[in-house]
Design an enzyme around this catalytic site. Structure first.
Site, PDB file in Angstrom:
ATOM      1  N   HIS A  56     -23.431  81.722 143.680  1.00 32.91           N
ATOM      2  CA  HIS A  56     -22.036  82.117 143.555  1.00 32.91           C
ATOM      3  C   HIS A  56     -21.991  83.654 143.506  1.00 32.91           C
ATOM      4  O   HIS A  56     -22.999  84.309 143.217  1.00 32.91           O
ATOM      5  CB  HIS A  56     -21.428  81.514 142.289  1.00 32.91           C
ATOM      6  CG  HIS A  56     -21.190  80.036 142.384  1.00 32.91           C
ATOM      7  ND1 HIS A  56     -20.384  79.333 141.516  1.00 32.91           N
ATOM      8  CD2 HIS A  56     -21.640  79.120 143.282  1.00 32.91           C
ATOM      9  CE1 HIS A  56     -20.349  78.062 141.853  1.00 32.91           C
ATOM     10  NE2 HIS A  56     -21.108  77.896 142.918  1.00 32.91           N
ATOM     11  N   GLU A  58     -20.755  85.690 141.375  1.00 36.93           N
ATOM     12  CA  GLU A  58     -21.082  86.264 140.059  1.00 36.93           C
ATOM     13  C   GLU A  58     -22.586  86.205 139.789  1.00 36.93           C
ATOM     14  O   GLU A  58     -23.174  87.160 139.279  1.00 36.93           O
ATOM     15  CB  GLU A  58     -20.340  85.507 138.944  1.00 36.93           C
ATOM     16  CG  GLU A  58     -18.817  85.567 139.042  1.00 36.93           C
ATOM     17  CD  GLU A  58     -18.226  84.360 139.770  1.00 36.93           C
ATOM     18  OE1 GLU A  58     -18.826  83.893 140.767  1.00 36.93           O
ATOM     19  OE2 GLU A  58     -17.169  83.877 139.337  1.00 36.93           O
TER      20      GLU A  58
END
Lengths: 159, 159
Positions: A56, A58
């Site tokens: 992802h 992040e």
């Protein structure tokens, strides 16, 4: 908006998320990590292009920031993410000791775009035995050896 | 113990976790991923040696299994982990579509060895505004562009 938030960093995260879709690299998510007003990492979602379900925006940004800084925690850092973190990313943010997260879209926006993580928050709240995921404990006595080895180890690097 | 559990795989995970401490590679955690009775990945925690706070045994095993199989999900796979997954790893397991997790030590054992993730489960259960982590929404209208770009995109790879 927080007094210390810098909208330019959010604009950058949003632009990266859009470009990530157009380039075919992955989903519409990107994140920056900022320390003392300086961007130390920026990354977009690459789940499908790198065959990594943990990639992802992040998580990729955390990995990159740690590599850049040569550390395994990010105390004193802030994250700017184009979207509210999913439970995996949120937990990663805690483990990384990031102190503040600015996010653009929230999880309800994400759900409207086809990225619904509410089931995951529900699952995490349930006792183990009630989750959809089948989890079975095996050999706990034998497994304790791993922790005993850690407890007995000298010169270990705590984290 | 589940009828289909294979104790050899758990023994292997425990052994890897112990070796991981002795070698100084990282924490006392390791995981295997098994498909159709065959090990497709095995990995240990490498947080401190690779400067990656997301490099828990389970996450490393998921990443490696996906690389080996050339896929970004792991349907039909089982995980054997020396310890019950933390919330980050548990969420990663859901995203990876792993169907069964066998674990050795549980989270209470982990806490006794100094690895307490109960605060993280508590934080994830709280509404955003009550968490220790400061989270602030910024520019949601602008951020929607990332999702609109996704919605409008042709030939995107869903995941």
């Amino acid at each position: 908006m927080s007094a210390s938030a810098n909208p330019e960093f959010m604009q950058r995260a949003i632009r990266l998320a859009c470009e990530n879709v157009r380039s075919g690299n992955g989903g519409p998510f990107a994140a920056l990590i900022v320390k003392d007003g300086v961007v130390v990492a920026e990354a977009a979602n690459s789940v499908t292009s790198t065959n990594d379900p943990t990639a992802h925006g992040e998580v990729n940004a955390i990995r990159q920031a740690c590599k850049t800084l040569g550390t395994f925690t990010l105390q004193g850092c802030e994250m700017y993410s184009s979207c509210e973190p999913c439970p995996m990313c949120l937990a990663a943010i805690y483990w990384a000791r990031i102190e503040t997260v600015y996010f653009g879209c929230d999880c309800e926006d994400a759900a409207r775009a086809g990225f619904d993580d509410s089931f995951l928050y529900k699952e995490l709240r349930l006792p183990r035995s009630e989750r959809m995921l089948k989890t079975v404990q095996l050999m706990p006595t034998e497994a304790w050896e791993s922790f005993q080895t850690w407890i007995d180890a000298e010169n270990k690097v705590d984290y």
